[in-house]
Design a protein around this motif. Structure first.
Motif, PDB file in Angstrom:
ATOM      1  N   ASN A 159      57.850  63.245   6.390  1.00 38.35           N
ATOM      2  CA  ASN A 159      57.159  64.204   5.516  1.00 38.35           C
ATOM      3  C   ASN A 159      57.532  65.657   5.751  1.00 38.35           C
ATOM      4  O   ASN A 159      57.366  66.485   4.877  1.00 38.35           O
ATOM      5  CB  ASN A 159      55.640  64.103   5.761  1.00 38.35           C
ATOM      6  CG  ASN A 159      55.086  62.820   5.193  1.00 38.35           C
ATOM      7  OD1 ASN A 159      55.464  62.428   4.085  1.00 38.35           O
ATOM      8  ND2 ASN A 159      54.224  62.150   5.944  1.00 38.35           N
ATOM      9  N   ARG A 160      57.980  65.970   6.961  1.00 39.22           N
ATOM     10  CA  ARG A 160      58.170  67.391   7.289  1.00 39.22           C
ATOM     11  C   ARG A 160      59.430  67.926   6.626  1.00 39.22           C
ATOM     12  O   ARG A 160      60.456  67.249   6.568  1.00 39.22           O
ATOM     13  CB  ARG A 160      58.198  67.571   8.806  1.00 39.22           C
ATOM     14  CG  ARG A 160      56.814  67.296   9.450  1.00 39.22           C
ATOM     15  CD  ARG A 160      56.949  67.101  10.934  1.00 39.22           C
ATOM     16  NE  ARG A 160      55.669  66.912  11.626  1.00 39.22           N
ATOM     17  CZ  ARG A 160      55.037  65.754  11.755  1.00 39.22           C
ATOM     18  NH1 ARG A 160      55.530  64.649  11.200  1.00 39.22           N
ATOM     19  NH2 ARG A 160      53.899  65.673  12.408  1.00 39.22           N
ATOM     20  N   SER A 161      59.344  69.185   6.151  1.00 38.51           N
ATOM     21  CA  SER A 161      60.429  69.771   5.361  1.00 38.51           C
ATOM     22  C   SER A 161      61.560  70.282   6.257  1.00 38.51           C
ATOM     23  O   SER A 161      61.381  70.481   7.464  1.00 38.51           O
ATOM     24  CB  SER A 161      59.885  70.953   4.562  1.00 38.51           C
ATOM     25  OG  SER A 161      59.493  71.975   5.475  1.00 38.51           O
ATOM     26  N   LEU A 162      62.691  70.554   5.619  1.00 37.97           N
ATOM     27  CA  LEU A 162      63.831  71.138   6.340  1.00 37.97           C
ATOM     28  C   LEU A 162      63.425  72.492   6.935  1.00 37.97           C
ATOM     29  O   LEU A 162      63.768  72.809   8.076  1.00 37.97           O
ATOM     30  CB  LEU A 162      65.013  71.300   5.380  1.00 37.97           C
ATOM     31  CG  LEU A 162      66.337  71.692   6.021  1.00 37.97           C
ATOM     32  CD1 LEU A 162      66.846  70.599   6.950  1.00 37.97           C
ATOM     33  CD2 LEU A 162      67.389  72.017   4.967  1.00 37.97           C
ATOM     34  N   ALA A 163      62.647  73.275   6.180  1.00 41.95           N
ATOM     35  CA  ALA A 163      62.213  74.591   6.678  1.00 41.95           C
ATOM     36  C   ALA A 163      61.400  74.422   7.973  1.00 41.95           C
ATOM     37  O   ALA A 163      61.571  75.172   8.933  1.00 41.95           O
ATOM     38  CB  ALA A 163      61.391  75.301   5.608  1.00 41.95           C
ATOM     39  N   GLN A 164      60.541  73.398   7.994  1.00 42.10           N
ATOM     40  CA  GLN A 164      59.737  73.185   9.212  1.00 42.10           C
ATOM     41  C   GLN A 164      60.618  72.738  10.394  1.00 42.10           C
ATOM     42  O   GLN A 164      60.391  73.136  11.536  1.00 42.10           O
ATOM     43  CB  GLN A 164      58.628  72.158   8.961  1.00 42.10           C
ATOM     44  CG  GLN A 164      57.704  72.066  10.171  1.00 42.10           C
ATOM     45  CD  GLN A 164      56.474  71.224   9.931  1.00 42.10           C
ATOM     46  OE1 GLN A 164      56.175  70.821   8.806  1.00 42.10           O
ATOM     47  NE2 GLN A 164      55.751  70.956  10.999  1.00 42.10           N
ATOM     48  N   MET A 165      61.628  71.918  10.098  1.00 40.22           N
ATOM     49  CA  MET A 165      62.551  71.485  11.170  1.00 40.22           C
ATOM     50  C   MET A 165      63.201  72.715  11.806  1.00 40.22           C
ATOM     51  O   MET A 165      63.376  72.795  13.024  1.00 40.22           O
ATOM     52  CB  MET A 165      63.633  70.557  10.606  1.00 40.22           C
ATOM     53  CG  MET A 165      63.096  69.267   9.995  1.00 40.22           C
ATOM     54  SD  MET A 165      64.451  68.241   9.340  1.00 40.22           S
ATOM     55  CE  MET A 165      63.639  67.448   7.945  1.00 40.22           C
ATOM     56  N   MET A 166      63.555  73.683  10.952  1.00 36.91           N
ATOM     57  CA  MET A 166      64.233  74.889  11.449  1.00 36.91           C
ATOM     58  C   MET A 166      63.266  75.774  12.233  1.00 36.91           C
ATOM     59  O   MET A 166      63.583  76.255  13.316  1.00 36.91           O
ATOM     60  CB  MET A 166      64.798  75.705  10.270  1.00 36.91           C
ATOM     61  CG  MET A 166      65.803  74.963   9.451  1.00 36.91           C
ATOM     62  SD  MET A 166      67.227  74.465  10.445  1.00 36.91           S
ATOM     63  CE  MET A 166      67.465  72.836   9.835  1.00 36.91           C
ATOM     64  N   THR A 167      62.078  75.997  11.669  1.00 44.32           N
ATOM     65  CA  THR A 167      61.086  76.861  12.327  1.00 44.32           C
ATOM     66  C   THR A 167      60.709  76.298  13.691  1.00 44.32           C
ATOM     67  O   THR A 167      60.600  77.031  14.669  1.00 44.32           O
ATOM     68  CB  THR A 167      59.814  76.928  11.448  1.00 44.32           C
ATOM     69  OG1 THR A 167      60.235  77.248  10.135  1.00 44.32           O
ATOM     70  CG2 THR A 167      58.847  77.978  11.927  1.00 44.32           C
TER      71      THR A 167
END
Ligand code: NAD
Length: 341
Positions: A318-326
């Motif tokens: 469920n987690r977004s690419l943006a969250q993976m980066m942050t």
């Protein structure tokens, strides 16, 4: 329920131990710390307010393993312990087969002796090899990976299939991970590679904090949208929760015996250039890079068909690419030297 987690101090293992403790499983971590630090488990305990037993040991040490099973009533095993550097595996293949294949055989043998039958194996998308077309789906035949590392995963999957044929009690799950990245949202546990990182994200993060000069992008002439390789990146916490989902699945399916494979991925391919762009956005840092020649053995693009895990395990990344980066950035910034304090 008590779960033995081999390799539980490592990157994916530590995040999974956290998810298991949060879901009220009792956990014993068994790890020789060849590529990890016990500090990861201390931090997991602080985060969850719960304890996990830790035993320092090698999966090839059958005597020690046997004692572990003798001293505790273990219900299931999650088996992460392995060496995992693709390039290194070509240089020292025998160490990879010894550790990853023989080590798995030792573990399975001891489990059989102690009548423990539920087994979750850290497999990889690499088992689809070069022969299969994307997206990869579990009904495809096992392929021929180009590295000894990949071959070791195929071998263990075959061993599990043969074991299941010989023993009606055996209940195996092979989780085929795509490309786990990111870190726990607290920024206190994450991937802590020793030496030069082999994987893209830790390398990018180390460039961002000035530990490395620039990123090498291997090839910009692949038949992909922007010419760089595409992979199916998923958040390590989604992956960790996939293991809890797999245990729940085994618990729900009392009648099941055999081996079942599940792809754990998002179902989307993301290019190296897109990763660099997303990381720059999350961190506010410029990532200097150079384009280098293609690396032998790299496939242009692959991603998962994850519908089997979605449907049967009730699991989704469920987690977004943006969250993976942050989350990667938070972990790197708070821990520039990893678990070394
Ligand atoms: N990280 C990825 O991109 C990825 C992708 C697909 C599959 N996998 C698989 O997932 C598993 C975990 O990977 P990770 O990224 O967390 O790696 P990791 O190196 O961080 O964790 C592996 C752990 O196993 C331990 N270990 C290794 N050999 C051992 C042995 N003989 N006895 C006891 N402990 C031993 C290490 O000390 C380490 O803590 C591995 O099996 C790996 O092949 C990883």
């Amino acid at each position: 329920m008590k779960v033995l987690v081999t390799g539980g101090a490592g990157y994916i293992g530590s995040h999974t131990v956290l998810s298991l403790l949060e879901n009220n499983y009792d956990v014993i971590v068994y790890d020789n710390l060849v590529n990890s630090s016990i500090e990861s488990i201390d931090r997991v305990e602080k985060l969850t307010g719960k304890t996990a037993a830790f035993i320092e040991g090698d999966i090839c040490d059958k005597k020690k393993l046997s004692q572990v099973f003798q001293n505790s009533k273990i219900d299931a095993v999650i088996h992460f312990a392995a060496l995992k550097a693709v390039g290194e595996s070509a240089a020292i293949p025998l160490s990879y087969y010894q550790n990853n294949v023989y080590g798995s055989v030792c573990l399975l043998e001891i489990m059989q002796q102690h009548k423990v039958h539920d087994f979750i194996f850290s497999s990889s998308a690499t088992v689809y090899g070069e022969e299969n077309n994307v997206p990869y789906v579990e009904t495809m035949k096992l392929g021929t990976p180009s590295s000894p590392y990949g071959a070791s995963k195929v071998m263990v999957e075959r061993i599990l299939a043969d074991l299941a044929l010989s023993n009606n009690n055996f209940r195996g799950v092979s989780l085929r991970y795509f490309n786990p990245i990111g870190a726990h949202e607290s920024g206190t546990i994450g991937e802590d590679p020793k030496g030069i990182p082999n994987n893209l994200l830790p390398y990018v993060a180390q460039v961002a904090v000035g530990k490395r000069d620039k990123l090498s992008i291997f090839g910009n002439d692949y038949p992909t949208k922007d010419g760089s390789c595409e992979r199916d990146y998923l958040h390590v916490m989604d992956l960790a929760q996939g293991h809890v989902a797999a245990l729940d699945w085994l618990n729900r399916h009392n009648e099941f015996s055999g081996v079942e494979a599940f792809n754990l991925g998002t179902g989307n391919g993301v290019s190296v250039f897109s990763i660099v762009e997303a990381f720059e956005k999350a961190s506010g840092k410029k990532i200097p890079f150079e384009v280098s020649p293609r690396r032998a053995g790299d496939l242009a693009a692959f991603w998962a068909n994850a519908s089997k895990a979605n449907k049967e395990l009730n699991w989704q990344a469920n987690r977004s690419l943006a969250q993976m980066m942050t989350d990667t950035w938070r972990w790197q910034l708070n821990n520039p030297n990893g678990f070394l304090i």
